[in-house]
Design an enzyme around this catalytic site. Structure first.
Site, PDB file in Angstrom:
ATOM      1  N   ASP A  56       5.440  13.660  -1.161  1.00  0.00           N
ATOM      2  CA  ASP A  56       4.288  13.229  -1.952  1.00  0.00           C
ATOM      3  C   ASP A  56       4.000  14.276  -3.019  1.00  0.00           C
ATOM      4  O   ASP A  56       3.912  15.466  -2.713  1.00  0.00           O
ATOM      5  CB  ASP A  56       3.050  13.069  -1.064  1.00  0.00           C
ATOM      6  N   ASP A  64       3.945  -2.517   0.999  1.00  0.00           N
ATOM      7  CA  ASP A  64       2.997  -2.018   2.002  1.00  0.00           C
ATOM      8  C   ASP A  64       2.463  -3.228   2.758  1.00  0.00           C
ATOM      9  O   ASP A  64       1.799  -4.085   2.169  1.00  0.00           O
ATOM     10  CB  ASP A  64       1.846  -1.264   1.323  1.00  0.00           C
TER      11      ASP A  64
END
Lengths: 213, 273
Positions: free
Chosen positions: B11, B130
């Site tokens: 990330d 997602d």
């Protein structure tokens, strides 16, 4: 390396920066070009590529690169094909209608159904014969592949390495001054970089085909 | 034989890796290039960089990150987060990324998948999904096209905007549509499993893997090496993505590969000396 003129052929087929960086890391500054004069005067040619055969062949034709590339290979100077740069050496492809460069007799065929296509990821190369560019690469090493078609040369004596994905296909072809691989050495970590290092070393030390054998 | 892949996910926030490895003495565990080199040495098969800010400004920073990482690392790089149009895909690829991952934009404008795949090739285009288990009584809003809308049999719903926005879209149908439009790979994250370390959502993975012929990357829920194995076997995934188990040193990548190889999974291991 001063004076060493390695040239990467640009024909709008994929990202060439990583190939250039891999060569850089191997000690060679390589120009990316679609200028036939630069290709003609090169000491060695790297012919990478990704994408479709038809659009790539059209692009080569439109930019008058077909003859310069063929002439380069005939001249005996070192030539390194990568991925599409192997497939385009054959006479034609199941993927489209455009003829290939026809340097190598045989066709490009679609990988068999039943497995996921594209063949994407790390797979092993079984080496069938030695080659200076493959020096130091253990038999069965993993390389990174991304493709849906494979080269199927008529003359099996050029097949230097094979890989199994539903079919055992030619993943390394080598003859005289040419070596061409189906995988992406510039994305295959240490093993892949080894190929570029060997290629650069070879170009430096043995610029003619006689020394390749 | 094609190896199953292990992919650490990094990330990135304003050009820095957050949640980076802390267990190894890296001079700068926030530096994306240093982290990428570390994971390359560890035996990672690919790397995913995710821009968690996903804004116009952070995209420029991300281009720079990709450029620096690709100078150092010669394994495939995927970049995701904040990629809104084909032009952004191009920028990332030119900077040295091998694949760009589309999520919210793909849902809002599915045409962008096809456009990007036609232009750069399917192998460059990842669609990230997602998915969350459908809540009881949940019905798709009328604006969702019939072919994608949640139905009686739907079990997972697609969320966008980093998991904040429900869409009314069935995740399995969306996976199939994404592949039809030209996605070369699907990155499937279970929002229910993510962060829990109790294993991937195997039913979700299998449902999607059986619907599409492109590779599926499992994401969300890895806590043990057994979980990786389950995702690849019961989940029928082609690759496993994990973050915390590697970042926090619970397991090393070589350890994971050794374990998987021991259970008969083909993996890329460093050649024996």
């Amino acid at each position: 390396m001063a004076g060493l003129n390695i040239v990467i052929v640009d024909y709008q087929a994929g990202n060439l920066r990583s190939v250039q960086k891999a060569l850089e890391r191997s000690g060679a500054q390589a120009a990316i070009t679609s200028d036939e004069r630069v290709i003609k005067s090169a000491d060695a040619l790297v012919f990478p590529g990704q994408g479709a055969c038809d659009s790539s062949m059209r692009h080569l034709r439109e930019h008058d690169l077909v003859e310069p590339i063929k002439a380069f290979i005939r001249s005996g100077r070192p030539f390194f094909g990568v991925c599409l740069g192997l497939q385009l050496l054959l006479e034609g492809s199941d993927e489209g209608v455009e003829p290939g460069l026809g340097i190598l007799k045989g066709r490009v065929r679609r990988l068999p159904d039943g497995l996921k296509i594209p063949h994407m990821g790390w797979n092993q190369v079984k080496l069938l014969k030695g080659h200076p560019v493959l020096e130091g690469v253990p038999d069965g090493s993993n390389f990174y592949f991304v493709h849906s078609y494979y080269a199927d040369p008529d003359d099996r004596s050029v097949v230097a390495g094979v890989t199994d994905y539903g079919v055992e296909f030619c993943s390394v072809a080598a003859w005289e001054n040419v070596i061409a691989v189906q995988f992406h050495p510039e994305k295959s970590g240490e093993n892949g970089l080894k190929l570029y290092e060997n290629f650069v070393r070879l170009v430096k030390s043995a610029p003619t085909q006689a020394a390749w054998r | 034989m094609l190896s199953k892949r292990i992919i650490p996910c990094l990330d990135v926030d304003r050009g820095r890796v957050v949640k980076g490895v802390s267990f190894i003495n890296l001079r700068d565990a926030g530096d994306p290039a240093a982290m990428a080199s570390f994971y390359d040495r560890e035996g990672a098969d690919e790397l995913v960089f995710l821009d968690i800010t996903a804004s116009a400004e952070s995209r420029e920073t991300m281009v720079d990150v990709v450029r620096k990482v690709s100078e150092k690392v010669f394994i495939p790089l995927t970049v995701g987060g904040g990629i809104r149009k084909v032009e952004h895909v191009r920028k990332m690829l030119e900077a040295g990324a091998d694949k760009a991952s589309l999520n919210t934009t793909a849902v809002q404008n599915p045409g962008v998948i096809k456009e990007a795949a036609d232009f750069f090739g399917s192998q460059c285009i990842v669609v990230a999904i997602d998915a969350k288990r459908v809540e009881v009584g949940r019905v798709a809003p009328p604006s969702v096209p019939a072919g994608l809308a949640l139905g009686e049999a739907s079990r997972w719903e697609v969320f966008t905007h980093g998991g904040r926005t429900p869409t009314g879209i069935d995740a399995v149908k969306w996976a199939a549509r994404s592949a039809e439009l030209g996605a070369g790979e699907l990155l499937v994250t279970s929002m229910d499993a993510d962060g829990r370390k109790a294993g991937y959502d195997l039913e979700l993975l299998r449902a999607i893997s059986e619907q599409v012929s492109v590779p599926v990357i499992a994401s969300g829920g890895a806590g043990t090496l057994e979980h990786l194995y389950e995702a690849l076997v019961a989940g029928e995934a082609d690759a496993v993505l994990a973050a915390s188990i590697f970042h926090y040193g619970t397991f090393r990548i070589e350890q994971a590969k050794h374990y998987l190889a021991g259970r008969g999974i083909p993996v890329r291991q460093k050649a024996a000396a």
